[in-house]
Design an enzyme around this catalytic site. Structure first.
Site, PDB file in Angstrom:
ATOM      1  N   ASN A   1       0.869  -1.179   0.000  1.00  0.00           N
ATOM      2  CA  ASN A   1       0.000   0.000   0.000  1.00  0.00           C
ATOM      3  C   ASN A   1       0.905   1.227   0.000  1.00  0.00           C
ATOM      4  OD1 ASN A   1      -1.783   2.061   0.424  1.00  0.00           O
ATOM      5  ND2 ASN A   1      -2.352   1.454   2.516  1.00  0.00           N
TER       6      ASN A   1
ATOM      7  N   HIS B   1      -9.519   1.256   4.685  1.00  0.00           N
ATOM      8  CA  HIS B   1      -8.260   1.463   5.418  1.00  0.00           C
ATOM      9  C   HIS B   1      -8.499   2.433   6.577  1.00  0.00           C
ATOM     10  CE1 HIS B   1      -4.157   2.693   6.340  1.00  0.00           C
ATOM     11  NE2 HIS B   1      -3.773   1.569   5.767  1.00  0.00           N
TER      12      HIS B   1
ATOM     13  N   GLU C   1      -6.917   4.863   7.610  1.00  0.00           N
ATOM     14  CA  GLU C   1      -6.716   6.282   7.267  1.00  0.00           C
ATOM     15  C   GLU C   1      -7.940   6.843   6.559  1.00  0.00           C
ATOM     16  OE1 GLU C   1      -2.935   5.778   5.295  1.00  0.00           O
ATOM     17  OE2 GLU C   1      -2.062   5.189   7.218  1.00  0.00           O
TER      18      GLU C   1
ATOM     19  N   GLY D   1       2.720   2.677  10.765  1.00  0.00           N
ATOM     20  CA  GLY D   1       3.680   3.755  10.591  1.00  0.00           C
ATOM     21  C   GLY D   1       4.402   4.176  11.859  1.00  0.00           C
TER      22      GLY D   1
HETATM   23  P1  13P Z   1       3.154   0.672   7.708  1.00  0.00           P
HETATM   24  O1  13P Z   1       3.653  -0.629   7.105  1.00  0.00           O
HETATM   25  O2  13P Z   1       3.890   1.864   7.201  1.00  0.00           O
HETATM   26  O3  13P Z   1       3.054   0.585   9.183  1.00  0.00           O
HETATM   27  O4  13P Z   1       1.650   0.866   7.150  1.00  0.00           O
HETATM   28  C1  13P Z   1       0.751  -0.174   7.293  1.00  0.00           C
HETATM   29  C2  13P Z   1      -0.434   0.161   6.478  1.00  0.00           C
HETATM   30  O5  13P Z   1      -1.217   1.024   6.826  1.00  0.00           O
HETATM   31  C3  13P Z   1      -0.653  -0.588   5.245  1.00  0.00           C
HETATM   32  O6  13P Z   1      -1.930  -0.398   4.769  1.00  0.00           O
END
Ligand code: 13P
Length: 245
Positions: free
Chosen positions: A9, A97, A99, A173
């Site tokens: 992603n 997701h 986000e 993240g």
């Molecule tokens: P990270 O691997 O950067 O923690 O992100 C995970 C993510 O949200 C994948 O959709």
């Protein structure tokens, strides 16, 4: 045996050119044998979707949008439709997701609508769920996951393939990976719910700070069928290393 899924992603990163060169690297590094036991998914930002479509041609790499509008077409300035992603060759789509839920007010009902839209177009949804830190601290992880699952999957076709991505919001993240115990316990919970509800064809991915150096351990956890990878999917080399774990 289910194939393992390695899903990138890219979020709001990677230009058309960068996407092309990423595909070249993956193409060169992963042999056709690799795809006998694994699948590679790429979710680019929409401006780079065509680059991945081109780069993935004649390979087993699958690609799709990170988000779609709930309607197939119409007067929705600035939005992107599943139909137009399908024209480019998309057979997968990321849905719900965290986000999107957090910053763009996506509700379980909207997520449910989009999953059904994908199913009606023979597109495999990659449906994301997961708890926040506050919810985990209040021991609500299972409750939250069950609610997101049951609402998101309300009335969907249980015979069609469904990819669930469990991404604890606090692990995204942040470099904070869920422990093996936490991953196993939630994945098992999801597996049992899905099976109990009559879903016959599904995979459960883990997402949240997956890196080349923790992938090997995470992939060996029971009920983990693959990963949804953010930051570590931005460089072809680290993404390939995770695939090879
Ligand atoms: P990270 O691997 O950067 O923690 O992100 C995970 C993510 O949200 C994948 O959709």
């Amino acid at each position: 045996v289910k194939k393992k899924i390695f899903a990138a992603n890219w979020k709001m990163n990677k230009s058309f050119k960068e996407a092309q060169s990423f595909c070249q690297s993956v193409k060169a590094a992963l042999s056709s044998d690799f795809y006998n036991s694994a699948e590679v998914f790429i979710f680019p930002q929409n401006f780079s979707l065509a680059a991945v479509a081109e780069g993935a041609s004649n390979t087993s790499i699958q690609f799709g949008p990170q988000q779609i509008h709930k309607e197939s077409k119409g007067a929705f300035t600035g939005e992107n439709s599943l139909d137009l992603a399908i024209v480019l060759g998309s057979k997968i789509c990321l849905i719900g997701h965290s986000e999107r839920r957090q910053f763009f007010a996506e509700t379980d009902e909207l997520v449910n609508h989009k999953i059904k839209l994908c199913q009606s177009q023979q597109v495999r949804p990659v449906f994301c769920i997961g708890e926040t830190l506050a919810q985990r601290e209040q021991n609500q992880t299972e409750k939250v996951c069950e609610e997101q699952l049951s609402r998101g999957l309300f009335g969907v076709d249980k015979q069609k393939n469904m990819v669930i991505a469990y991404e604890p919001v606090w692990a995204i993240g942040t470099g904070k990976v869920a422990t093996n115990e936490q991953v196993k316990s939630v994945h098992q919970f999801i597996f049992e719910k899905m099976t109990g509800w009559g879903f016959t064809d599904f995979q459960i991915l883990y997402g949240g700070s997956v890196k080349a150096d923790n992938a090997k351990e995470l992939i060996s956890i029971p009920y983990v069928d693959g990963f949804l990878i953010g930051g570590a999917s931005l460089e072809a080399e680290s993404f390939i290393n995770i695939c090879q774990a």
